[in-house]
Design a protein around this motif. Structure first.
Motif, mmCIF file in Angstrom:
data_model
loop_
_atom_site.group_PDB
_atom_site.id
_atom_site.type_symbol
_atom_site.label_atom_id
_atom_site.label_comp_id
_atom_site.label_asym_id
_atom_site.label_seq_id
_atom_site.Cartn_x
_atom_site.Cartn_y
_atom_site.Cartn_z
ATOM 1 N N SER A 154 1.101 -1.456 0.205
ATOM 2 C CA SER A 154 0.395 0.086 -0.662
ATOM 3 C C SER A 154 0.961 0.733 -0.376
ATOM 4 C CB SER A 154 -0.825 0.027 0.752
ATOM 5 O OG SER A 154 -0.306 -0.427 2.659
ATOM 6 N N LEU A 155 1.891 1.068 1.075
ATOM 7 C CA LEU A 155 3.013 2.164 0.689
ATOM 8 C C LEU A 155 3.249 2.643 -0.620
ATOM 9 C CD1 LEU A 155 6.219 2.064 3.419
ATOM 10 C CD2 LEU A 155 6.253 2.940 0.672
ATOM 11 N N LEU A 156 3.969 1.823 -0.943
ATOM 12 C CA LEU A 156 4.252 2.036 -2.626
ATOM 13 C C LEU A 156 3.246 2.386 -3.350
ATOM 14 C CD1 LEU A 156 7.061 -1.884 -2.450
ATOM 15 C CD2 LEU A 156 7.121 1.002 -2.166
ATOM 16 N N MET A 157 1.807 1.756 -3.893
ATOM 17 C CA MET A 157 0.781 1.584 -4.991
ATOM 18 C C MET A 157 0.386 3.456 -3.984
ATOM 19 S SD MET A 157 0.665 -0.067 -6.129
ATOM 20 C CE MET A 157 -0.240 -0.236 -7.326
ATOM 21 N N GLU A 158 0.946 4.216 -3.192
ATOM 22 C CA GLU A 158 0.167 5.516 -2.748
ATOM 23 C C GLU A 158 0.835 6.143 -3.993
ATOM 24 O OE1 GLU A 158 1.499 6.820 0.819
ATOM 25 O OE2 GLU A 158 0.054 5.532 1.787
ATOM 26 N N ASP A 159 1.975 6.140 -4.516
ATOM 27 C CA ASP A 159 2.541 6.727 -5.103
ATOM 28 C C ASP A 159 3.918 6.142 -6.205
ATOM 29 O OD1 ASP A 159 3.959 8.735 -6.628
ATOM 30 O OD2 ASP A 159 4.737 9.960 -4.942
ATOM 31 N N VAL A 160 3.665 5.569 -7.308
ATOM 32 C CA VAL A 160 4.580 4.316 -7.976
ATOM 33 C C VAL A 160 5.732 5.482 -8.086
ATOM 34 C CG1 VAL A 160 4.251 3.186 -9.838
ATOM 35 C CG2 VAL A 160 2.504 2.583 -8.530
ATOM 36 N N GLU A 161 5.403 6.245 -8.402
ATOM 37 C CA GLU A 161 7.095 6.717 -9.772
ATOM 38 C C GLU A 161 7.792 7.437 -8.567
ATOM 39 O OE1 GLU A 161 6.743 9.581 -12.945
ATOM 40 O OE2 GLU A 161 3.908 8.867 -12.894
ATOM 41 N N GLY A 162 6.841 7.730 -7.640
ATOM 42 C CA GLY A 162 8.287 8.610 -6.243
ATOM 43 C C GLY A 162 8.786 7.146 -5.545
ATOM 44 N N ALA A 163 7.757 6.274 -5.799
ATOM 45 C CA ALA A 163 8.296 4.952 -4.795
ATOM 46 C C ALA A 163 9.711 4.829 -5.765
ATOM 47 C CB ALA A 163 7.565 4.294 -5.179
ATOM 48 N N VAL A 164 9.286 4.763 -6.915
ATOM 49 C CA VAL A 164 10.526 3.703 -7.391
ATOM 50 C C VAL A 164 12.266 4.579 -7.846
ATOM 51 C CG1 VAL A 164 11.251 2.999 -10.301
ATOM 52 C CG2 VAL A 164 8.786 2.601 -9.331
#
Ligand code: C2E
Ligand code: MG
Ligand code: MG
Ligand code: MG
Length: 278
Positions: A154-164
């Motif tokens: 869920s943390l990663l999906m909040e902001d996929v580009e930012g997470a990557v």
């Protein structure tokens, strides 16, 4: 009459809501002071190589002993810390403390263990987060490759580009990344291709179905992980039959009450690090 009873029900309900809200506000206030008051500790749950049963790592789990209420579950205080922003400070403290303790065990003659630390979204968005991680590593002497940050889907999906982007920056330092509670969130399998991760932690809810049920899902996770070159940790192993099943299926690492509960650092050191002379 209906209105009357409706009002009565509301009157009964409101004081309860207020009590919960008050506890929460009080806990937030008290949590703010808990670090300085020495009420926080990091406990360590051992992780074992599935094939050899050798101790290979630990997961750091934050503990809060409240002066009046006693131990408070992370399930209650972590959300409060996340919503209030206190998690930034708490998370930095956990990182620093856990790196120092794990590196200290190795200096005292213990094995080289990996250290897994849980992360909240709020921490990662904090400017200077990577610098905090590097400071905890440099201050303790723990090599970057022995630290693993646990992120949730869920943390990663909040902001996929930012997470990557964040994950790439972390990986550039040599620190490892794991997806925690894998299989319970809403991430798309396609992202496994995009996220520069090292490890999947199969959620306890699947492991606990073993050995009668849950096999299909865990076989699928193991196959996915193999395909992407990731290692798999099974969490929540409580039964010998679950351990045996995971060993036969080729799981890499196991963690759970069967093998060791989260322990205070002194208990962990006594159980796993003392050299016993005959
Ligand atoms: P998690 O990261 O998935 O941690 C595993 C949880 O499962 C821990 O609960 C652990 O005590 C428990 N567990 C381990 N083995 C078994 C087992 O065999 N059976 C059962 N029933 N449970 C087992 P805990 O310590 O209460 O932590 C709950 C959650 O709180 C963690 O889930 C994590 O999401 C969060 N948390 C804990 N410490 C931190 C922290 O320092 N920072 C952040 N952001 N979150 C934390
Ligand atoms: Mg975890
Ligand atoms: Mg987990
Ligand atoms: Mg969790």
């Amino acid at each position: 009459h209906a209105k009357q009873s409706g009002r009565n029900r509301l009157a009964e309900f409101v004081p309860e809501m207020t009590a919960a809200t008050q506890r929460r506000a009080a806990l937030e206030r008290e949590l703010r002071r808990a670090i300085g008051a020495g009420q926080l500790a990091v406990h360590y749950q051992p992780q074992f190589d599935c094939a050899s049963e050798a101790l290979v790592g630990v997961e750091a789990l934050l503990r809060w002993r409240h002066p009046e209420h006693g131990p408070i579950s992370p399930a209650e205080f972590i959300p409060i810390a996340e919503e209030s922003g206190l998690i930034v400070q708490l998370g930095a403290w956990v990182l620093q403390r856990a790196c120092a303790e794990v590196a200290g065990w190795e200096r005292a003659g213990g094995p080289a263990l990996t250290l897994a630390v849980n992360m909240s979204a709020r921490q990662l968005r904090e400017p200077g987060f990577i610098e905090d991680v590097m400071r905890a590593l440099a201050g303790s002497g723990l090599p970057p490759g022995r630290l693993e940050l646990e992120l949730t889907e869920s943390l990663l999906m909040e902001d996929v580009e930012g997470a990557v982007a964040f994950m790439q920056a972390v990986r550039a330092t040599g620190v490892r990344l794991a997806i925690d509670d894998f299989g319970t969130g809403y991430s798309s399998l396609a992202y496994l291709q995009t996220f520069p991760i090292n490890q999947l932690k199969v959620d306890r809810s699947f492991v606990q179905l073993l050995p009668e049920r849950g096999e299909t899902i865990i076989h699928a996770v193991l196959a996915l992980a193999r395909g992407f070159g990731l290692t798999v940790v099974a969490e929540g192993v409580e039964e010998p039959a679950q351990l045996e099943w995971l060993r036969r299926a080729g799981c890499d690492v196991v963690q759970g009450y069967l093998l060791g509960k989260p322990m205070a650092p002194e208990d962990f050191a006594e159980r796993f690090l003392t050299v016993r002379t005959p």
